[in-house]
Design a protein around this motif. Structure first.
Motif, PDB file in Angstrom:
ATOM      1  N   GLU A 110     -50.148  67.974  69.725  1.00 26.28           N
ATOM      2  CA  GLU A 110     -49.392  67.551  68.536  1.00 26.28           C
ATOM      3  C   GLU A 110     -50.001  68.129  67.262  1.00 26.28           C
ATOM      4  OE1 GLU A 110     -46.714  66.452  65.958  1.00 26.28           O
ATOM      5  OE2 GLU A 110     -46.421  66.355  68.136  1.00 26.28           O
ATOM      6  N   GLY A 111     -51.336  68.140  67.169  1.00 25.59           N
ATOM      7  CA  GLY A 111     -51.988  68.685  65.982  1.00 25.59           C
ATOM      8  C   GLY A 111     -51.673  70.151  65.760  1.00 25.59           C
ATOM      9  N   HIS A 112     -51.739  70.934  66.832  1.00 27.95           N
ATOM     10  CA  HIS A 112     -51.453  72.361  66.681  1.00 27.95           C
ATOM     11  C   HIS A 112     -49.973  72.595  66.380  1.00 27.95           C
ATOM     12  CE1 HIS A 112     -52.370  76.600  66.959  1.00 27.95           C
ATOM     13  NE2 HIS A 112     -51.200  76.726  67.556  1.00 27.95           N
ATOM     14  N   GLN A 113     -49.104  71.844  67.017  1.00 26.31           N
ATOM     15  CA  GLN A 113     -47.678  71.998  66.744  1.00 26.31           C
ATOM     16  C   GLN A 113     -47.339  71.621  65.306  1.00 26.31           C
ATOM     17  OE1 GLN A 113     -45.042  73.364  68.785  1.00 26.31           O
ATOM     18  NE2 GLN A 113     -47.003  74.199  69.458  1.00 26.31           N
ATOM     19  N   ALA A 114     -48.044  70.623  64.753  1.00 22.45           N
ATOM     20  CA  ALA A 114     -47.847  70.263  63.341  1.00 22.45           C
ATOM     21  C   ALA A 114     -48.261  71.434  62.447  1.00 22.45           C
ATOM     22  CB  ALA A 114     -48.643  69.008  62.997  1.00 22.45           C
ATOM     23  N   ALA A 115     -49.371  72.086  62.784  1.00 25.68           N
ATOM     24  CA  ALA A 115     -49.818  73.253  62.016  1.00 25.68           C
ATOM     25  C   ALA A 115     -48.817  74.396  62.135  1.00 25.68           C
ATOM     26  CB  ALA A 115     -51.203  73.696  62.481  1.00 25.68           C
ATOM     27  N   GLU A 116     -48.233  74.571  63.319  1.00 25.19           N
ATOM     28  CA  GLU A 116     -47.211  75.609  63.503  1.00 25.19           C
ATOM     29  C   GLU A 116     -45.992  75.319  62.631  1.00 25.19           C
ATOM     30  OE1 GLU A 116     -46.940  78.478  65.430  1.00 25.19           O
ATOM     31  OE2 GLU A 116     -49.068  78.303  65.873  1.00 25.19           O
ATOM     32  N   ARG A 117     -45.572  74.050  62.576  1.00 25.92           N
ATOM     33  CA  ARG A 117     -44.419  73.683  61.735  1.00 25.92           C
ATOM     34  C   ARG A 117     -44.730  73.917  60.262  1.00 25.92           C
ATOM     35  NH1 ARG A 117     -44.246  69.712  65.751  1.00 25.92           N
ATOM     36  NH2 ARG A 117     -45.399  68.207  64.470  1.00 25.92           N
ATOM     37  N   GLU A 118     -45.958  73.594  59.849  1.00 21.41           N
ATOM     38  CA  GLU A 118     -46.366  73.824  58.466  1.00 21.41           C
ATOM     39  C   GLU A 118     -46.339  75.318  58.137  1.00 21.41           C
ATOM     40  OE1 GLU A 118     -50.194  73.029  55.513  1.00 21.41           O
ATOM     41  OE2 GLU A 118     -50.202  72.227  57.545  1.00 21.41           O
ATOM     42  N   ALA A 119     -46.835  76.134  59.053  1.00 27.24           N
ATOM     43  CA  ALA A 119     -46.828  77.588  58.836  1.00 27.24           C
ATOM     44  C   ALA A 119     -45.400  78.113  58.744  1.00 27.24           C
ATOM     45  CB  ALA A 119     -47.588  78.286  59.962  1.00 27.24           C
ATOM     46  N   GLU A 120     -44.513  77.625  59.602  1.00 25.97           N
ATOM     47  CA  GLU A 120     -43.101  78.043  59.547  1.00 25.97           C
ATOM     48  C   GLU A 120     -42.470  77.658  58.215  1.00 25.97           C
ATOM     49  OE1 GLU A 120     -41.045  79.803  61.536  1.00 25.97           O
ATOM     50  OE2 GLU A 120     -42.723  80.255  62.867  1.00 25.97           O
ATOM     51  N   ALA A 121     -42.791  76.457  57.716  1.00 29.46           N
ATOM     52  CA  ALA A 121     -42.261  76.009  56.424  1.00 29.46           C
ATOM     53  C   ALA A 121     -42.772  76.907  55.304  1.00 29.46           C
ATOM     54  CB  ALA A 121     -42.634  74.555  56.169  1.00 29.46           C
ATOM     55  N   ASP A 122     -44.057  77.287  55.360  1.00 38.64           N
ATOM     56  CA  ASP A 122     -44.621  78.190  54.351  1.00 38.64           C
ATOM     57  C   ASP A 122     -43.912  79.541  54.382  1.00 38.64           C
ATOM     58  OD1 ASP A 122     -46.419  76.335  53.386  1.00 38.64           O
ATOM     59  OD2 ASP A 122     -48.109  77.084  54.579  1.00 38.64           O
ATOM     60  N   LEU A 123     -43.665  80.055  55.575  1.00 40.60           N
ATOM     61  CA  LEU A 123     -42.959  81.334  55.687  1.00 40.60           C
ATOM     62  C   LEU A 123     -41.548  81.226  55.122  1.00 40.60           C
ATOM     63  CD1 LEU A 123     -44.064  82.502  59.243  1.00 40.60           C
ATOM     64  CD2 LEU A 123     -44.675  83.564  57.064  1.00 40.60           C
ATOM     65  N   ASP A 124     -40.847  80.157  55.488  1.00 38.42           N
ATOM     66  CA  ASP A 124     -39.474  79.965  55.008  1.00 38.42           C
ATOM     67  C   ASP A 124     -39.410  79.846  53.489  1.00 38.42           C
ATOM     68  OD1 ASP A 124     -38.572  80.042  57.620  1.00 38.42           O
ATOM     69  OD2 ASP A 124     -38.370  77.855  57.813  1.00 38.42           O
ATOM     70  N   ALA A 125     -40.452  79.237  52.888  1.00 39.43           N
ATOM     71  CA  ALA A 125     -40.488  79.042  51.439  1.00 39.43           C
ATOM     72  C   ALA A 125     -41.077  80.243  50.696  1.00 39.43           C
ATOM     73  CB  ALA A 125     -41.299  77.786  51.115  1.00 39.43           C
ATOM     74  N   GLY A 126     -41.483  81.265  51.431  1.00 38.70           N
ATOM     75  CA  GLY A 126     -42.036  82.462  50.793  1.00 38.70           C
ATOM     76  C   GLY A 126     -43.486  82.318  50.359  1.00 38.70           C
TER      77      GLY A 126
END
Length: 106
Positions: free
Chosen positions: A63-79
């Motif tokens: 769960e911790g790593h998947q949360a970090a993956e979601r955060e990274a995806e959000a950062d990419l989407d937001a530029g």
């Protein structure tokens, strides 16, 4: 717990119910868990627990790593990222971030 010896009931449509202690021990309660079935020539049916993800890669699905993956995806989407033309410019930028972080830590 040592080697288990007991019986499993075969229910309707060939469903085999395994004891809870074995399901927990071999992580068969986890989503995607499977049993490999092998029939031997001596009439023995072997069941081997398998997981769809190799044990040494399970950290990725925590769960911790998947949360970090979601955060990274959000950062990419937001530029919220930078690109670099070469390794030297990346390392220079990283050194600048490290120096800035150390400056704020004091």
């Amino acid at each position: 717990m040592g080697n288990y010896h007991g019986y499993a009931a075969v229910q309707g449509r060939g469903t085999v119910a395994l004891p809870a202690e074995l399901r927990r021990k071999y992580r068969l309660d986890e989503p995607g868990a499977q049993l490999e079935i092998a029939e031997r020539s001596d009439g023995v049916i072997e069941l081997r627990p398998t997981l769809p993800v190799p044990v040494d890669e399970m950290w990725f699905w925590s769960e911790g790593h998947q949360a970090a993956e979601r955060e990274a995806e959000a950062d990419l989407d937001a530029g919220r990222y930078r690109t670099f033309d070469d390794a030297e410019s990346f390392l220079a930028d990283l050194a600048g971030l490290t120096a800035e972080s150390e400056k704020h830590a004091k």
